[in-house]
Scaffold this motif. Structure first.
Motif, PDB file in Angstrom:
ATOM      1  N   ILE A 195       5.682 -11.524  21.447  1.00  0.00           N
ATOM      2  CA  ILE A 195       5.650 -10.684  20.178  1.00  0.00           C
ATOM      3  C   ILE A 195       3.978 -11.124  19.634  1.00  0.00           C
ATOM      4  CG2 ILE A 195       6.680 -10.520  17.907  1.00  0.00           C
ATOM      5  CD1 ILE A 195       8.494  -9.515  20.148  1.00  0.00           C
ATOM      6  N   LYS A 196       3.912 -12.442  19.718  1.00  0.00           N
ATOM      7  CA  LYS A 196       2.830 -12.989  19.245  1.00  0.00           C
ATOM      8  C   LYS A 196       1.634 -12.310  19.699  1.00  0.00           C
ATOM      9  CE  LYS A 196       0.975 -17.738  19.132  1.00  0.00           C
ATOM     10  NZ  LYS A 196       1.028 -19.057  19.301  1.00  0.00           N
ATOM     11  N   GLU A 197       1.558 -11.911  21.077  1.00  0.00           N
ATOM     12  CA  GLU A 197       0.281 -11.236  21.642  1.00  0.00           C
ATOM     13  C   GLU A 197       0.499  -9.822  21.548  1.00  0.00           C
ATOM     14  OE1 GLU A 197       1.815 -12.823  25.213  1.00  0.00           O
ATOM     15  OE2 GLU A 197       1.622 -14.819  24.518  1.00  0.00           O
ATOM     16  N   ASN A 198       1.480  -9.258  20.841  1.00  0.00           N
ATOM     17  CA  ASN A 198       1.557  -7.713  20.731  1.00  0.00           C
ATOM     18  C   ASN A 198       1.843  -7.269  19.245  1.00  0.00           C
ATOM     19  OD1 ASN A 198       1.481  -6.589  23.513  1.00  0.00           O
ATOM     20  ND2 ASN A 198       2.680  -8.373  23.796  1.00  0.00           N
ATOM     21  N   LEU A 199       0.989  -7.593  18.327  1.00  0.00           N
ATOM     22  CA  LEU A 199       1.087  -7.210  16.996  1.00  0.00           C
ATOM     23  C   LEU A 199      -0.370  -6.653  16.811  1.00  0.00           C
ATOM     24  CD1 LEU A 199       2.507 -10.512  15.484  1.00  0.00           C
ATOM     25  CD2 LEU A 199       3.717  -8.481  15.496  1.00  0.00           C
ATOM     26  N   PRO A 200      -0.230  -5.591  15.795  1.00  0.00           N
ATOM     27  CA  PRO A 200      -1.537  -5.049  15.418  1.00  0.00           C
ATOM     28  C   PRO A 200      -2.380  -5.943  14.529  1.00  0.00           C
ATOM     29  CG  PRO A 200       0.121  -4.310  14.122  1.00  0.00           C
ATOM     30  CD  PRO A 200       0.905  -4.947  15.160  1.00  0.00           C
ATOM     31  N   ASP A 201      -3.560  -5.626  14.557  1.00  0.00           N
ATOM     32  CA  ASP A 201      -4.773  -6.644  13.937  1.00  0.00           C
ATOM     33  C   ASP A 201      -4.609  -6.772  12.575  1.00  0.00           C
ATOM     34  OD1 ASP A 201      -7.548  -6.230  12.312  1.00  0.00           O
ATOM     35  OD2 ASP A 201      -7.856  -7.688  14.138  1.00  0.00           O
ATOM     36  N   TYR A 202      -4.566  -7.791  12.043  1.00  0.00           N
ATOM     37  CA  TYR A 202      -3.953  -8.193  10.838  1.00  0.00           C
ATOM     38  C   TYR A 202      -4.930  -7.146   9.732  1.00  0.00           C
ATOM     39  CZ  TYR A 202      -2.091 -10.572   6.786  1.00  0.00           C
ATOM     40  OH  TYR A 202      -1.559 -11.174   5.587  1.00  0.00           O
ATOM     41  N   ASP A 203      -6.283  -7.615   9.836  1.00  0.00           N
ATOM     42  CA  ASP A 203      -7.187  -6.928   8.686  1.00  0.00           C
ATOM     43  C   ASP A 203      -6.976  -5.414   8.862  1.00  0.00           C
ATOM     44  OD1 ASP A 203      -9.486  -9.753   9.474  1.00  0.00           O
ATOM     45  OD2 ASP A 203      -8.029  -9.442   7.887  1.00  0.00           O
ATOM     46  N   LYS A 204      -6.883  -4.863   9.927  1.00  0.00           N
ATOM     47  CA  LYS A 204      -6.922  -3.490  10.259  1.00  0.00           C
ATOM     48  C   LYS A 204      -5.886  -2.934   9.743  1.00  0.00           C
ATOM     49  CE  LYS A 204     -10.119  -3.076  14.015  1.00  0.00           C
ATOM     50  NZ  LYS A 204     -10.201  -3.240  15.576  1.00  0.00           N
ATOM     51  N   THR A 205      -4.676  -3.617   9.823  1.00  0.00           N
ATOM     52  CA  THR A 205      -3.158  -3.130   9.278  1.00  0.00           C
ATOM     53  C   THR A 205      -3.325  -3.428   7.837  1.00  0.00           C
ATOM     54  OG1 THR A 205      -2.463  -3.993  11.456  1.00  0.00           O
ATOM     55  CG2 THR A 205      -0.661  -3.311   9.758  1.00  0.00           C
ATOM     56  N   LEU A 206      -3.900  -4.042   7.279  1.00  0.00           N
ATOM     57  CA  LEU A 206      -3.860  -4.682   5.778  1.00  0.00           C
ATOM     58  C   LEU A 206      -4.482  -3.149   5.251  1.00  0.00           C
ATOM     59  CD1 LEU A 206      -2.858  -6.870   3.990  1.00  0.00           C
ATOM     60  CD2 LEU A 206      -5.334  -7.486   3.994  1.00  0.00           C
ATOM     61  N   ALA A 207      -5.691  -2.726   5.930  1.00  0.00           N
ATOM     62  CA  ALA A 207      -6.752  -1.651   5.292  1.00  0.00           C
ATOM     63  C   ALA A 207      -5.852  -0.579   5.381  1.00  0.00           C
ATOM     64  CB  ALA A 207      -7.826  -1.729   6.008  1.00  0.00           C
ATOM     65  N   TYR A 208      -5.226  -0.444   6.583  1.00  0.00           N
ATOM     66  CA  TYR A 208      -4.257   0.987   6.746  1.00  0.00           C
ATOM     67  C   TYR A 208      -3.259   0.989   5.544  1.00  0.00           C
ATOM     68  CZ  TYR A 208      -1.157   4.000   8.933  1.00  0.00           C
ATOM     69  OH  TYR A 208      -0.165   5.104   9.110  1.00  0.00           O
ATOM     70  N   LEU A 209      -2.783  -0.295   5.574  1.00  0.00           N
ATOM     71  CA  LEU A 209      -1.184  -0.136   4.595  1.00  0.00           C
ATOM     72  C   LEU A 209      -2.032   0.252   3.001  1.00  0.00           C
ATOM     73  CD1 LEU A 209       0.709  -2.970   5.991  1.00  0.00           C
ATOM     74  CD2 LEU A 209       1.392  -0.585   6.120  1.00  0.00           C
ATOM     75  N   LYS A 210      -3.138  -0.404   2.852  1.00  0.00           N
ATOM     76  CA  LYS A 210      -3.732  -0.354   1.663  1.00  0.00           C
ATOM     77  C   LYS A 210      -3.878   1.387   1.322  1.00  0.00           C
ATOM     78  CE  LYS A 210      -6.136  -4.379   0.077  1.00  0.00           C
ATOM     79  NZ  LYS A 210      -7.301  -5.163   0.617  1.00  0.00           N
ATOM     80  N   SER A 211      -4.607   1.980   2.249  1.00  0.00           N
ATOM     81  CA  SER A 211      -4.644   3.277   2.188  1.00  0.00           C
ATOM     82  C   SER A 211      -3.421   4.158   1.967  1.00  0.00           C
ATOM     83  CB  SER A 211      -5.308   3.947   3.324  1.00  0.00           C
ATOM     84  OG  SER A 211      -4.549   4.185   4.521  1.00  0.00           O
ATOM     85  N   ILE A 212      -2.051   3.721   2.673  1.00  0.00           N
ATOM     86  CA  ILE A 212      -0.947   4.353   2.415  1.00  0.00           C
ATOM     87  C   ILE A 212      -0.407   4.280   0.987  1.00  0.00           C
ATOM     88  CG2 ILE A 212       1.437   4.338   3.077  1.00  0.00           C
ATOM     89  CD1 ILE A 212       0.141   5.111   5.711  1.00  0.00           C
ATOM     90  N   ARG A 213      -0.551   2.889   0.325  1.00  0.00           N
ATOM     91  CA  ARG A 213      -0.080   2.731  -0.911  1.00  0.00           C
ATOM     92  C   ARG A 213      -1.044   3.622  -1.905  1.00  0.00           C
ATOM     93  NH1 ARG A 213       3.070   0.355  -4.377  1.00  0.00           N
ATOM     94  NH2 ARG A 213       2.534  -0.574  -6.338  1.00  0.00           N
ATOM     95  N   GLU A 214      -2.224   3.700  -1.659  1.00  0.00           N
ATOM     96  CA  GLU A 214      -3.093   4.587  -2.540  1.00  0.00           C
ATOM     97  C   GLU A 214      -2.530   6.034  -2.471  1.00  0.00           C
ATOM     98  OE1 GLU A 214      -7.135   3.725  -1.491  1.00  0.00           O
ATOM     99  OE2 GLU A 214      -6.767   1.412  -2.131  1.00  0.00           O
ATOM    100  N   LYS A 215      -2.444   6.568  -1.135  1.00  0.00           N
ATOM    101  CA  LYS A 215      -1.955   8.024  -1.025  1.00  0.00           C
ATOM    102  C   LYS A 215      -0.758   8.012  -1.950  1.00  0.00           C
ATOM    103  CE  LYS A 215      -0.290  10.848   2.536  1.00  0.00           C
ATOM    104  NZ  LYS A 215       0.034  10.759   4.128  1.00  0.00           N
ATOM    105  N   TYR A 216       0.032   7.327  -2.000  1.00  0.00           N
ATOM    106  CA  TYR A 216       1.711   7.302  -2.656  1.00  0.00           C
ATOM    107  C   TYR A 216       1.666   6.944  -3.984  1.00  0.00           C
ATOM    108  CZ  TYR A 216       3.875   8.761   1.744  1.00  0.00           C
ATOM    109  OH  TYR A 216       4.349   9.526   2.975  1.00  0.00           O
ATOM    110  N   THR A 217       0.800   6.231  -4.311  1.00  0.00           N
ATOM    111  CA  THR A 217       0.826   5.926  -6.045  1.00  0.00           C
ATOM    112  C   THR A 217      -0.420   6.408  -6.753  1.00  0.00           C
ATOM    113  OG1 THR A 217      -0.334   3.976  -5.429  1.00  0.00           O
ATOM    114  CG2 THR A 217       2.210   3.938  -5.170  1.00  0.00           C
ATOM    115  N   LYS A 218      -0.844   7.317  -6.292  1.00  0.00           N
ATOM    116  CA  LYS A 218      -2.208   7.734  -7.291  1.00  0.00           C
ATOM    117  C   LYS A 218      -1.746   8.919  -8.186  1.00  0.00           C
ATOM    118  CE  LYS A 218      -4.305  11.057  -3.962  1.00  0.00           C
ATOM    119  NZ  LYS A 218      -4.484  11.209  -2.754  1.00  0.00           N
TER     120      LYS A 218
END
Lengths: 218, 230
Positions: A195-218
């Protein structure tokens, strides 16, 4: 190789469920990244009903829906089992898989809402987390018992994606003092080899999730 | 394994409860039916299914199993010497599970909406989704049945049970809304399948009568409206 192909999207926890199952079974597969804003003809052909990822193909035959894919993997390659052998224990594991699968959206809802709607969504999330803490996990280390099983994979996104969502949305849900067992489970899950070796990159996922929240809450 | 008590906690109108009964009948397993009052749930139900407080619950000795699709698979695996409910081919099993999932996640909510939602727009949307589903099932039937009577082949299987349990409710919806959900022109295979399914010995005794179910639906809607306005 060539037998198994997985159509996915880099940040999708549903896709990761399948990746975890394949890796835990030591299965080789080809990964195909799908652009969900411009879906490939192949994806539309393989999953005409939902047009979603993940889709697993085995010798060219497509299987859609992560719960269906996981059961298929488990039955086709029974080594390193992800479900108990005993029919009743298996039924309990399937119950929690379904619960995690069905309630995922409920727990996630707070992330795409603001104001009063978010308040309500947070309350709903807390109720689900409480059920997972008290009824799902109980005294067990994992939902699957001593080792990871399918039910852990259904809820696995909570162990990794959720803390990022809490940070972005500026809320606290899965707090250690409120959900001590679940909190410990998130650590055990993330630290589990494979599991440890198979998680998406933290920073990239954070950036992606930020864009999702922006999309839904603007 | 020694013969142990098998009970179903349920209601006679619930299609989800019906699934469990059909599965047990396929395996020729005797069971006791414990009728629940969903307005005033029993302690047994609240203790047996504390998470959802819903029927069906299968009680097998000291074991409790909840969620209708989980129950069917438990029955299939526990009484493995009886006729199989899930297909033996692993890919066919995946197809069966896919359709069961679609029925519960996508199709059933539109049947529920058609029965119990108010407003032309909402009903229109529900009808559209419902009929789209029926077309998919017609197509799936042709592929899965391989020329035989049921989705499961010669005998009733997983998809048959998962979809067939709704047939009486489908008839009620057709009656209330004046539309054909099972259509002899658009879904001839399903029409033929429905007849055979309802006539099967494992289904006949547990499928409610349409007129009685229609009366029940009216009472249920009134109750739901009363609860909503309280």
């Amino acid at each position: 190789m060539g037998d198994l192909k997985l159509h996915g999207q880099t940040f999708s926890p549903f896709v990761y469920r399948v990746i975890w199952a394949l890796k835990l079974k030591g299965l080789d597969y080809e990964y195909i990244e799908e652009d969900l804003s411009n879906k490939s003809d192949l994806l539309l052909k393989y999953n005409p009903v939902y047009k979603k990822v993940p889709v697993l193909t085995h010798r060219g035959k497509p299987i859609a829906e992560s719960s269906v894919i996981l059961e298929y993997i488990e039955e086709t390659w029974p080594h390193n089992p992800l479900l108990p052998a005993d029919p009743h224990e298996k039924a309990v594991a399937r119950f929690w898989f379904k619960f995690g699968d069905d309630k995922g959206l409920t727990i996630f809802e707070f992330f795409i809402k603001v104001g009063e709607e978010q308040e309500k969504a947070l309350q709903d999330s807390l109720e689900v987390l409480k059920i997972l803490e008290e009824h799902g996990l109980g005294e067990k280390k994992f939902f699957g018992g001593e080792t990871i099983g399918l039910a852990d994979m259904a809820i696995g996104w909570v162990a990794y994606w959720m803390c990022m969502m809490e940070e972005i949305a500026g809320v606290k849900l899965l707090e250690e003092h409120k959900f001590p067992r679940l909190f410990k489970w998130t650590k055990n899950f993330k630290e589990f080899p494979i599991i440890k070796e198979n998680l998406p990159d933290y920073d990239k996922t954070l950036a992606y999730l930020k864009s999702i929240r922006e999309k839904y809450t603007k | 394994m020694a013969e142990t008590d098998v009970k179903i906690l349920g209601t006679r109108s619930s299609p989800f409860v019906m699934r469990s009964q059909i599965a047990l009948k396929i395996k020729s397993v005797d069971y006791e039916f414990l009728e629940e009052n969903l307005v005033k749930k029993s302690i047994l139900l609240l203790q047996s299914n504390p998470v959802h407080k819903k029927v069906p619950v299968l009680i097998h000795g000291d074991k409790l199993i909840c969620e209708s699709l989980v129950i069917i698979q438990y029955i299939d695996e526990t009484w493995s010497s009886g006729p199989s409910i899930l297909p033996s081919d692993l890919y066919d099993r995946a197809v069966a599970r896919f359709w069961a999932n679609y029925i519960d996640q996508t199709w059933f909510p539109s049947l529920f909406a058609l029965l119990f939602t108010k407003g032309e727009e909402a009903k229109g949307k529900a009808i559209k989704q419902l009929l789209a589903g029926m077309e998919l099932f017609e197509d799936a039937f042709k592929k899965c049945s391989k020329g035989k009577a049921f989705f499961g082949g010669d005998s009733i299987g997983y998809i048959d049970i998962t979809l067939g349990c709704f047939l009486a409710w489908i008839r009620v919806s057709e009656k209330f809304n004046g539309l054909a959900i099972l259509d002899t022109e658009k879904t001839p295979y399903l029409v033929s399948w429905a007849e055979k399914f309802c006539a099967d010995s494992t289904v006949k005794e547990v499928m409610p009568e349409v007129d009685k179910l229609a009366e029940f639906a009216i009472k249920l809607e009134a109750h739901m409206n009363a609860s909503a306005s309280n």
